[in-house]
Design a protein around this motif. Structure first.
Motif, PDB file in Angstrom:
ATOM      1  N   ASP A   9      12.549   8.364   0.237  1.00 34.13           N
ATOM      2  CA  ASP A   9      12.683   9.811  -0.095  1.00 34.13           C
ATOM      3  C   ASP A   9      11.463  10.378  -0.128  1.00 34.13           C
ATOM      4  OD1 ASP A   9      15.469   9.448  -0.276  1.00 34.13           O
ATOM      5  OD2 ASP A   9      15.423   9.400  -2.511  1.00 34.13           O
ATOM      6  N   ALA A  10      10.300   9.939  -0.799  1.00 37.08           N
ATOM      7  CA  ALA A  10       9.008  10.442  -0.974  1.00 37.08           C
ATOM      8  C   ALA A  10       8.422  10.770   0.511  1.00 37.08           C
ATOM      9  CB  ALA A  10       8.059   9.635  -1.711  1.00 37.08           C
ATOM     10  N   LEU A  11       8.616   9.791   1.396  1.00 35.57           N
ATOM     11  CA  LEU A  11       8.013   9.750   2.767  1.00 35.57           C
ATOM     12  C   LEU A  11       8.701  11.030   3.631  1.00 35.57           C
ATOM     13  CD1 LEU A  11       7.369   6.291   3.860  1.00 35.57           C
ATOM     14  CD2 LEU A  11       5.648   7.819   3.213  1.00 35.57           C
ATOM     15  N   ALA A  12       9.938  10.960   3.232  1.00 37.07           N
ATOM     16  CA  ALA A  12      11.057  12.118   3.905  1.00 37.07           C
ATOM     17  C   ALA A  12      10.592  13.334   3.803  1.00 37.07           C
ATOM     18  CB  ALA A  12      12.492  11.876   3.600  1.00 37.07           C
ATOM     19  N   LEU A  13      10.085  13.661   2.494  1.00 38.07           N
ATOM     20  CA  LEU A  13       9.657  14.983   1.655  1.00 38.07           C
ATOM     21  C   LEU A  13       8.171  15.148   2.664  1.00 38.07           C
ATOM     22  CD1 LEU A  13       9.832  17.502  -0.117  1.00 38.07           C
ATOM     23  CD2 LEU A  13       8.687  16.093  -1.908  1.00 38.07           C
ATOM     24  N   GLU A  14       7.413  14.195   2.574  1.00 35.45           N
ATOM     25  CA  GLU A  14       6.026  14.497   3.209  1.00 35.45           C
ATOM     26  C   GLU A  14       6.143  14.686   4.764  1.00 35.45           C
ATOM     27  OE1 GLU A  14       2.438  12.213   2.719  1.00 35.45           O
ATOM     28  OE2 GLU A  14       3.678  10.956   1.429  1.00 35.45           O
ATOM     29  N   LEU A  15       7.326  13.981   5.319  1.00 32.35           N
ATOM     30  CA  LEU A  15       7.405  14.473   6.896  1.00 32.35           C
ATOM     31  C   LEU A  15       7.932  15.807   7.201  1.00 32.35           C
ATOM     32  CD1 LEU A  15       9.474  11.201   7.862  1.00 32.35           C
ATOM     33  CD2 LEU A  15       7.042  12.008   8.766  1.00 32.35           C
ATOM     34  N   ALA A  42       0.831  -1.126   0.155  1.00 33.59           N
ATOM     35  CA  ALA A  42      -0.206   0.079   0.070  1.00 33.59           C
ATOM     36  C   ALA A  42       0.777   1.361  -0.092  1.00 33.59           C
ATOM     37  CB  ALA A  42      -0.991   0.049   1.287  1.00 33.59           C
ATOM     38  N   VAL A  43       1.985   1.187   0.737  1.00 33.45           N
ATOM     39  CA  VAL A  43       2.734   2.601   0.712  1.00 33.45           C
ATOM     40  C   VAL A  43       3.682   2.611  -0.532  1.00 33.45           C
ATOM     41  CG1 VAL A  43       4.821   3.348   2.045  1.00 33.45           C
ATOM     42  CG2 VAL A  43       3.072   2.305   3.380  1.00 33.45           C
ATOM     43  N   VAL A  44       4.243   1.419  -1.042  1.00 38.25           N
ATOM     44  CA  VAL A  44       4.733   1.741  -2.349  1.00 38.25           C
ATOM     45  C   VAL A  44       3.519   2.231  -3.451  1.00 38.25           C
ATOM     46  CG1 VAL A  44       5.770   0.398  -4.505  1.00 38.25           C
ATOM     47  CG2 VAL A  44       6.426  -0.086  -2.148  1.00 38.25           C
ATOM     48  N   GLU A  45       2.540   1.782  -3.532  1.00 33.42           N
ATOM     49  CA  GLU A  45       1.383   2.332  -4.335  1.00 33.42           C
ATOM     50  C   GLU A  45       1.037   3.721  -4.295  1.00 33.42           C
ATOM     51  OE1 GLU A  45      -2.784   0.921  -6.250  1.00 33.42           O
ATOM     52  OE2 GLU A  45      -1.697  -0.396  -4.793  1.00 33.42           O
ATOM     53  N   HIS A  46       0.733   4.129  -2.745  1.00 34.35           N
ATOM     54  CA  HIS A  46       0.663   5.336  -2.346  1.00 34.35           C
ATOM     55  C   HIS A  46       1.745   6.238  -2.780  1.00 34.35           C
ATOM     56  CE1 HIS A  46      -1.111   8.903   0.056  1.00 34.35           C
ATOM     57  NE2 HIS A  46       0.339   8.960   0.149  1.00 34.35           N
ATOM     58  N   THR A  47       3.022   5.997  -2.605  1.00 35.53           N
ATOM     59  CA  THR A  47       3.873   7.138  -2.863  1.00 35.53           C
ATOM     60  C   THR A  47       4.638   7.020  -4.384  1.00 35.53           C
ATOM     61  OG1 THR A  47       5.627   5.344  -2.003  1.00 35.53           O
ATOM     62  CG2 THR A  47       4.691   7.027  -0.585  1.00 35.53           C
ATOM     63  N   LEU A  48       4.737   5.879  -4.896  1.00 38.57           N
ATOM     64  CA  LEU A  48       5.404   5.832  -6.108  1.00 38.57           C
ATOM     65  C   LEU A  48       4.254   5.389  -7.232  1.00 38.57           C
ATOM     66  CD1 LEU A  48       8.257   3.639  -5.208  1.00 38.57           C
ATOM     67  CD2 LEU A  48       8.189   6.256  -5.258  1.00 38.57           C
ATOM     68  N   GLY A  49       2.994   4.776  -7.151  1.00 43.68           N
ATOM     69  CA  GLY A  49       2.097   4.417  -7.956  1.00 43.68           C
ATOM     70  C   GLY A  49       2.572   2.911  -8.418  1.00 43.68           C
ATOM     71  N   ILE A  50       3.413   2.247  -7.935  1.00 40.28           N
ATOM     72  CA  ILE A  50       3.473   1.205  -8.077  1.00 40.28           C
ATOM     73  C   ILE A  50       2.852  -0.191  -7.517  1.00 40.28           C
ATOM     74  CG2 ILE A  50       5.955  -0.547  -8.469  1.00 40.28           C
ATOM     75  CD1 ILE A  50       7.542   1.816  -8.869  1.00 40.28           C
ATOM     76  N   THR A  51       2.237  -1.174  -8.316  1.00 42.02           N
ATOM     77  CA  THR A  51       1.661  -2.142  -7.491  1.00 42.02           C
ATOM     78  C   THR A  51       2.732  -3.544  -7.334  1.00 42.02           C
ATOM     79  OG1 THR A  51      -0.361  -1.484  -8.691  1.00 42.02           O
ATOM     80  CG2 THR A  51      -0.402  -3.640  -7.546  1.00 42.02           C
ATOM     81  N   LEU A  52       2.752  -3.931  -6.125  1.00 39.33           N
ATOM     82  CA  LEU A  52       3.534  -5.098  -5.763  1.00 39.33           C
ATOM     83  C   LEU A  52       2.499  -6.523  -5.456  1.00 39.33           C
ATOM     84  CD1 LEU A  52       6.251  -3.730  -3.375  1.00 39.33           C
ATOM     85  CD2 LEU A  52       6.335  -4.227  -5.589  1.00 39.33           C
ATOM     86  N   LYS A  53       2.867  -7.575  -5.802  1.00 39.95           N
ATOM     87  CA  LYS A  53       2.229  -8.512  -5.306  1.00 39.95           C
ATOM     88  C   LYS A  53       2.623  -9.006  -3.934  1.00 39.95           C
ATOM     89  CE  LYS A  53       0.764  -9.986  -9.939  1.00 39.95           C
ATOM     90  NZ  LYS A  53       0.774 -11.040 -11.061  1.00 39.95           N
ATOM     91  N   LYS A  54       1.933  -9.666  -3.084  1.00 36.18           N
ATOM     92  CA  LYS A  54       2.067  -9.947  -1.786  1.00 36.18           C
ATOM     93  C   LYS A  54       1.935 -11.260  -1.675  1.00 36.18           C
ATOM     94  CE  LYS A  54       4.196  -7.615   0.844  1.00 36.18           C
ATOM     95  NZ  LYS A  54       5.482  -7.471   1.206  1.00 36.18           N
ATOM     96  N   GLU A  55       2.128 -12.097  -2.645  1.00 36.12           N
ATOM     97  CA  GLU A  55       1.633 -13.595  -2.519  1.00 36.12           C
ATOM     98  C   GLU A  55       2.536 -14.398  -1.640  1.00 36.12           C
ATOM     99  OE1 GLU A  55       2.348 -12.015  -5.472  1.00 36.12           O
ATOM    100  OE2 GLU A  55       3.283 -13.725  -6.966  1.00 36.12           O
TER     101      GLU A  55
END
Length: 397
Positions: free
Chosen positions: A163-169, A119-132
């Protein structure tokens, strides 16, 4: 297809460490264990990514000594997702970072609704990861290619997320908050061993009497010893419910134990002599456990009005105040202040001044930023609660 290198011998390992040492910036680190399959929480795969170096998947059982990795990257920031889960396994390998960035914790402080890695990768980078493969048995060898791909992706994007989260912080003026939380995670001491770990048996509340508790303890200890020797998760040998069922059935012979339908598990019959001996030992021991264990746990808040009405008034006054601060800061209340800390200071406050409340919160483990955000308003709420008139007395007959 993600590019990664699987490292499983000493020569490859030394070369990989040299490449990582020459990379740039922080390193992303993740650990795969075999929780639910193996007895230990050891790392069966350590994933590392660094810019200008690439992704490396290290096989600790095959490599052995991983301390050269610490020498290669130990002085730079390590980026984790949920660091508290991985640090104990890494420390078993003598891998111990000096500074960390935790993308899960940062996401919580930022008020993100979903804080799992995908969810965090998708929120910050728009990339979908599979968690199977998150619950796979990572002690499996050889590891399937699909698992290795999954493991590589766990770290490949983590630096960009950081890096994206550090900017948000920085935008939310929470950089200092996060730094304190990361430092606290890194320095947190491991929990001391439980005095009676067998009391964590699921369903033990059904067992009555010291003698029956002794049998439950003996069965738990026998299962624990065998699980450790076999390096198998105890519940995979015999589940908790089966041990409790054996105690409740009170079998009078080994054959009767074997006949208990609820006594299941892959080792329930192959190790029948072991379990029967545990029952015999539990019935014979003179060291009976206490039926009730003293605890410093607070009563549930619903009981406070009767048991400690002043504390109940303090908690009811302070809790919405803390929730309002958390809402204003756009973060979950439990990340602003651990609820147990608030209950503790409400139950038996050291005083009602901001200094007294702040000192008590600090002693419990609250960070400086949490105390600065909450102590003064909690103190004001306590004072207000004390000034509220008592309920009107009953009319005299």
């Amino acid at each position: 297809m993600t590019e990664y290198s699987v490292i499983s011998d000493a020569e490859e390992f030394r070369a990989a460490c040299a490449v990582l040492a020459n990379g740039t910036g922080p390193v992303a680190v993740d650990v795969e264990r075999a929780s639910g399959f193996r007895y230990s929480q050891r790392a069966y795969l350590v994933q590392v990514f660094r810019r200008d170096a690439g992704v490396f998947l290290f096989d600790p059982p095959a490599i052995g000594d991983l301390t050269p990795l610490n020498a290669a990257i130990g002085d730079v920031e390590w980026v984790f997702h949920a660091a508290s889960q991985d640090l104990p396994s890494l420390r078993e390998l003598d891998l111990d970072p000096h500074t960390i960035f935790d993308t899960e914790l940062a996401s919580r402080l930022l008020g993100h609704e979903r804080v799992g890695l995908a969810a965090v990768v998708e929120h910050t980078l728009g990339i979908t990861l599979k968690k199977e493969h998150s619950a796979a048995d990572w002690s499996t060898r050889p590891l399937p290619d699909s698992w290795l791909e999954y493991a590589a992706l766990d770290v490949l994007h983590l630096i960009d997320v950081r890096d994206a989260l550090a900017l948000e912080l920085e935008e939310q003026e929470k950089t200092a908050f996060a730094a304190e939380e990361f430092a606290a995670t890194l320095s947190r001491a491991p929990k001391p061993p439980r005095e009676d770990p067998w009391r964590r048996l699921s369903g033990l509340h059904q067992v009555r009497g010291a003698r029956n508790l002794a049998v439950a303890r003996s069965l738990w200890q026998a299962r624990e010893a065998y699980a450790q020797a076999q390096d198998v998760s105890p519940g995979r040998l015999i589940p908790d419910r089966s041990l409790v069922a054996a105690v409740m059935a009170n079998p009078q012979s080994k054959q009767a134990l074997a006949g208990i339908k609820e006594f299941q598990g892959r080792a329930s019959r192959t190790q029948l002599d072991r379990w029967w001996q545990a029952i015999v030992d539990g019935r014979a021991t003179e060291e009976l456990p206490r039926e009730r264990v003293p605890s410093d746990a607070l009563p549930p808040p619903r009981a406070w009005a009767d048991r400690n009405p002043e504390a109940d008034a303090r908690l009811k006054a302070a809790r919405p105040v803390v929730e309002a601060i958390a809402e204003e800061l756009h973060m979950p209340t439990e990340n602003l202040l651990t609820p147990e800390y608030l209950r503790r200071v409400a139950w038996a406050p050291a005083g009602d001044t901001p200094e007294a409340i702040g000192g008590a919160l600090t002693a419990l483990g609250a960070r400086t930023w949490q105390v600065e955000q909450t102590a003064q308003k909690i103190a004001a709420a306590f004072v207000e609660a004390a000034q509220q008139p008592d309920e009107a007395p009953a009319t005299a007959s």
